[in-house]
Design a protein around this motif. Sequence first.
Motif, PDB file in Angstrom:
ATOM      1  N   ALA A  13       0.817  -1.210   0.000  1.00  0.00           N
ATOM      2  CA  ALA A  13       0.000   0.000   0.000  1.00  0.00           C
ATOM      3  C   ALA A  13       0.855   1.266   0.000  1.00  0.00           C
ATOM      4  O   ALA A  13       2.025   1.246   0.391  1.00  0.00           O
ATOM      5  N   ALA A  14       0.229   2.360  -0.431  1.00  0.00           N
ATOM      6  CA  ALA A  14       0.870   3.674  -0.360  1.00  0.00           C
ATOM      7  C   ALA A  14       0.629   4.251   1.031  1.00  0.00           C
ATOM      8  O   ALA A  14      -0.417   4.029   1.640  1.00  0.00           O
ATOM      9  N   GLY A  15       1.626   4.979   1.559  1.00  0.00           N
ATOM     10  CA  GLY A  15       1.430   5.704   2.803  1.00  0.00           C
ATOM     11  C   GLY A  15       2.019   5.132   4.072  1.00  0.00           C
ATOM     12  O   GLY A  15       1.958   5.804   5.111  1.00  0.00           O
ATOM     13  N   PRO A  16       2.603   3.910   4.088  1.00  0.00           N
ATOM     14  CA  PRO A  16       3.069   3.373   5.367  1.00  0.00           C
ATOM     15  C   PRO A  16       4.486   3.794   5.752  1.00  0.00           C
ATOM     16  O   PRO A  16       5.004   3.314   6.760  1.00  0.00           O
ATOM     17  N   GLY A  17       5.114   4.652   4.971  1.00  0.00           N
ATOM     18  CA  GLY A  17       6.449   5.119   5.319  1.00  0.00           C
ATOM     19  C   GLY A  17       7.571   4.387   4.619  1.00  0.00           C
ATOM     20  O   GLY A  17       8.692   4.311   5.141  1.00  0.00           O
ATOM     21  N   LYS A  18       7.309   3.861   3.433  1.00  0.00           N
ATOM     22  CA  LYS A  18       8.312   3.077   2.716  1.00  0.00           C
ATOM     23  C   LYS A  18       9.549   3.914   2.389  1.00  0.00           C
ATOM     24  O   LYS A  18      10.687   3.466   2.540  1.00  0.00           O
ATOM     25  N   THR A  19       9.340   5.148   1.911  1.00  0.00           N
ATOM     26  CA  THR A  19      10.468   5.988   1.508  1.00  0.00           C
ATOM     27  C   THR A  19      11.348   6.336   2.704  1.00  0.00           C
ATOM     28  O   THR A  19      12.586   6.269   2.628  1.00  0.00           O
ATOM     29  N   PHE A 165       9.966 -10.666   1.836  1.00  0.00           N
ATOM     30  CA  PHE A 165       8.933  -9.685   1.501  1.00  0.00           C
ATOM     31  C   PHE A 165       8.226  -9.264   2.780  1.00  0.00           C
ATOM     32  O   PHE A 165       7.771 -10.115   3.559  1.00  0.00           O
ATOM     33  N   ILE A 166       8.146  -7.963   3.018  1.00  0.00           N
ATOM     34  CA  ILE A 166       7.428  -7.412   4.160  1.00  0.00           C
ATOM     35  C   ILE A 166       6.239  -6.625   3.631  1.00  0.00           C
ATOM     36  O   ILE A 166       6.422  -5.607   2.952  1.00  0.00           O
ATOM     37  N   PRO A 167       5.016  -7.072   3.886  1.00  0.00           N
ATOM     38  CA  PRO A 167       3.848  -6.336   3.383  1.00  0.00           C
ATOM     39  C   PRO A 167       3.781  -4.930   3.975  1.00  0.00           C
ATOM     40  O   PRO A 167       4.023  -4.738   5.164  1.00  0.00           O
ATOM     41  N   ALA A 168       3.474  -3.971   3.153  1.00  0.00           N
ATOM     42  CA  ALA A 168       3.308  -2.583   3.592  1.00  0.00           C
ATOM     43  C   ALA A 168       1.819  -2.257   3.574  1.00  0.00           C
ATOM     44  O   ALA A 168       1.150  -2.411   2.548  1.00  0.00           O
ATOM     45  N   ARG A 169       1.316  -1.833   4.722  1.00  0.00           N
ATOM     46  CA  ARG A 169      -0.111  -1.534   4.835  1.00  0.00           C
ATOM     47  C   ARG A 169      -0.310  -0.093   5.297  1.00  0.00           C
ATOM     48  O   ARG A 169       0.517   0.462   6.021  1.00  0.00           O
ATOM     49  N   LEU A 170      -1.423   0.478   4.883  1.00  0.00           N
ATOM     50  CA  LEU A 170      -1.715   1.866   5.238  1.00  0.00           C
ATOM     51  C   LEU A 170      -1.727   2.065   6.755  1.00  0.00           C
ATOM     52  O   LEU A 170      -1.253   3.074   7.268  1.00  0.00           O
ATOM     53  N   ASP A 171      -2.233   1.077   7.485  1.00  0.00           N
ATOM     54  CA  ASP A 171      -2.344   1.206   8.942  1.00  0.00           C
ATOM     55  C   ASP A 171      -0.985   1.153   9.646  1.00  0.00           C
ATOM     56  O   ASP A 171      -0.921   1.363  10.868  1.00  0.00           O
ATOM     57  N   GLU A 179      -8.047   8.438   7.015  1.00  0.00           N
ATOM     58  CA  GLU A 179      -9.404   8.598   6.488  1.00  0.00           C
ATOM     59  C   GLU A 179      -9.426   9.555   5.300  1.00  0.00           C
ATOM     60  O   GLU A 179     -10.090   9.296   4.286  1.00  0.00           O
ATOM     61  N   GLN A 180      -8.706  10.666   5.419  1.00  0.00           N
ATOM     62  CA  GLN A 180      -8.645  11.604   4.302  1.00  0.00           C
ATOM     63  C   GLN A 180      -7.915  10.999   3.109  1.00  0.00           C
ATOM     64  O   GLN A 180      -8.292  11.222   1.956  1.00  0.00           O
ATOM     65  N   TYR A 181      -6.864  10.241   3.400  1.00  0.00           N
ATOM     66  CA  TYR A 181      -6.120   9.610   2.309  1.00  0.00           C
ATOM     67  C   TYR A 181      -7.000   8.602   1.573  1.00  0.00           C
ATOM     68  O   TYR A 181      -6.975   8.514   0.342  1.00  0.00           O
ATOM     69  N   LEU A 185      -8.411   8.295  -2.684  1.00  0.00           N
ATOM     70  CA  LEU A 185      -8.277   7.128  -3.562  1.00  0.00           C
ATOM     71  C   LEU A 185      -9.605   6.639  -4.111  1.00  0.00           C
ATOM     72  O   LEU A 185      -9.637   5.712  -4.927  1.00  0.00           O
ATOM     73  N   GLU A 186     -10.698   7.259  -3.704  1.00  0.00           N
ATOM     74  CA  GLU A 186     -12.020   6.756  -4.078  1.00  0.00           C
ATOM     75  C   GLU A 186     -12.298   6.849  -5.572  1.00  0.00           C
ATOM     76  O   GLU A 186     -13.085   6.073  -6.104  1.00  0.00           O
ATOM     77  N   ASN A 187     -11.686   7.816  -6.247  1.00  0.00           N
ATOM     78  CA  ASN A 187     -11.959   8.008  -7.674  1.00  0.00           C
ATOM     79  C   ASN A 187     -11.103   7.133  -8.581  1.00  0.00           C
ATOM     80  O   ASN A 187     -11.247   7.176  -9.807  1.00  0.00           O
ATOM     81  N   LEU A 188     -10.214   6.340  -8.008  1.00  0.00           N
ATOM     82  CA  LEU A 188      -9.366   5.469  -8.800  1.00  0.00           C
ATOM     83  C   LEU A 188     -10.149   4.245  -9.269  1.00  0.00           C
ATOM     84  O   LEU A 188     -11.166   3.864  -8.683  1.00  0.00           O
ATOM     85  N   ASP A 189      -9.662   3.603 -10.318  1.00  0.00           N
ATOM     86  CA  ASP A 189     -10.267   2.344 -10.739  1.00  0.00           C
ATOM     87  C   ASP A 189     -10.032   1.283  -9.655  1.00  0.00           C
ATOM     88  O   ASP A 189      -9.170   1.419  -8.788  1.00  0.00           O
ATOM     89  N   ASP A 190     -10.807   0.192  -9.718  1.00  0.00           N
ATOM     90  CA  ASP A 190     -10.779  -0.815  -8.664  1.00  0.00           C
ATOM     91  C   ASP A 190      -9.391  -1.429  -8.487  1.00  0.00           C
ATOM     92  O   ASP A 190      -8.943  -1.659  -7.359  1.00  0.00           O
ATOM     93  N   ILE A 191      -8.714  -1.700  -9.594  1.00  0.00           N
ATOM     94  CA  ILE A 191      -7.405  -2.362  -9.514  1.00  0.00           C
ATOM     95  C   ILE A 191      -6.400  -1.446  -8.821  1.00  0.00           C
ATOM     96  O   ILE A 191      -5.717  -1.851  -7.879  1.00  0.00           O
ATOM     97  N   THR A 192      -6.291  -0.197  -9.293  1.00  0.00           N
ATOM     98  CA  THR A 192      -5.324   0.731  -8.701  1.00  0.00           C
ATOM     99  C   THR A 192      -5.652   1.016  -7.243  1.00  0.00           C
ATOM    100  O   THR A 192      -4.745   1.128  -6.411  1.00  0.00           O
ATOM    101  N   ARG A 193      -6.935   1.124  -6.928  1.00  0.00           N
ATOM    102  CA  ARG A 193      -7.319   1.379  -5.536  1.00  0.00           C
ATOM    103  C   ARG A 193      -6.914   0.207  -4.635  1.00  0.00           C
ATOM    104  O   ARG A 193      -6.423   0.413  -3.522  1.00  0.00           O
ATOM    105  N   GLN A 194      -7.109  -1.011  -5.105  1.00  0.00           N
ATOM    106  CA  GLN A 194      -6.693  -2.174  -4.316  1.00  0.00           C
ATOM    107  C   GLN A 194      -5.176  -2.201  -4.122  1.00  0.00           C
ATOM    108  O   GLN A 194      -4.683  -2.575  -3.061  1.00  0.00           O
ATOM    109  N   GLN A 195      -4.450  -1.787  -5.154  1.00  0.00           N
ATOM    110  CA  GLN A 195      -2.996  -1.772  -5.058  1.00  0.00           C
ATOM    111  C   GLN A 195      -2.517  -0.757  -4.026  1.00  0.00           C
ATOM    112  O   GLN A 195      -1.679  -1.069  -3.171  1.00  0.00           O
TER     113      GLN A 195
END
Length: 404
Positions: A13-19, A165-171, A179-181, A185-195
């Motif tokens: 997921a995007a947002g868990p601090g990967k960078t 492999f370490i899964p990266a999750r938003l939480d 919640e704002q993030y 993502l709500e307007n993305l297509d289903d595949i990209t949103r799941q990614q």
Amino acid sequence: MLRTEREVLFGGAAGPGKTSGLLMAALMFANVPGYSALIVRKTYTDLALPGAIMDRSHEWLGPTDAVWNDVKKRWTFPSGATLSFGYLDSARDHFRYQGMEIQGLFVDELTQIPENQYLYLLSRLRRLEGTSVPLRVRCASNPGGIGHDWVFRRFVKSPTKERAFIPARLDDNPYLDREQYKKTLENLDDITRQQLLEGLWVKDEGEAIFKREWFAERYDASDMRHRNSAVGHYIFWDTAYKEGEENDYSAASVFHLSQDYRIKLCECLREKLPFPELTWRMEELAERYARDGKLRAVVVEDTGAGTSALQTLADSSRLIAPYLKPFRPKGKKTERAREASVWARRGMVLLPQPNAAAPYLNELEEELFAFPNVEHDDLTDTIVMGILYLRHFLAEGARFAGAA
């Protein structure tokens, strides 16, 4: 940061601090004399964007005793250790690091990078006998991108004692307004949103136009008998160049037309080529395939810079002018690709075997078999152009072979 495997991917997921995690890992041994680390992204722009990893390094290291070299894009620490930044923008950019010796390789957004470039950078990992610093590769990435398949296969599907492999999750990131993030993502297509939201390694299989199984039959491009027996050579160019800092790639594909009227891909290239380098490169490629007298056409997409290149070469090049053929694309890219895919499905288009004679193959396949869900589609454009231009030959061959 504390995993003992040589290669580790923190992905999902995007947002868990990967960078931030990647930059922390790169700095772990900055106090050790002789330590050398390299952080890589797909493009220099990706590195330098506000909030991106190189910009973040200035935020963290600017107040310290580390010294920044803006020419080499490198931090040097009081210990003598170094942290460099690099990119892999073109098909041959990995050779920029040919003489480099590093103990840490850190790749941000791994799925944007072809597998062959990643594997080449692994060869830069080495250390002196007795050195305590471990040789490490740490990567971060979201699913998707041209490298989705190989990254999933290497890390997610087939981890080993040397790869994790370490899964990266938003939480994972309590400091992000989740919640704002999620709303963004709500307007993305289903595949990209799941990614991006759930970190799922899924992709839209239904969108892929060219199927890998259609190219099960391969030929050996290192065997010159294929070239010598060809009826003709055809070069297809998508110049795709525009002025400015963010130049698009120019791409070319070369096909041999065989005696049974099948076409064999024998070369691909993708480079950033401004004028006049573009026309020089077009002449050089044509000259190589004209030596045996079998060059039949240099087909150029007649739009944008292609139109300028056609006019320039027609006026200035005796070598290439007789072979120039303008190609004006009709319809959407996906429509043209589906039309071209008919001949690939019938087995009339052959790709080379993976060996040293086809260094471009991995990058091409990652794009071709994911199209249209790709960042760059210029190589696929030239393949499609070649098939559509030569389809009258392919039709003859299909009738001769009794293809369905």
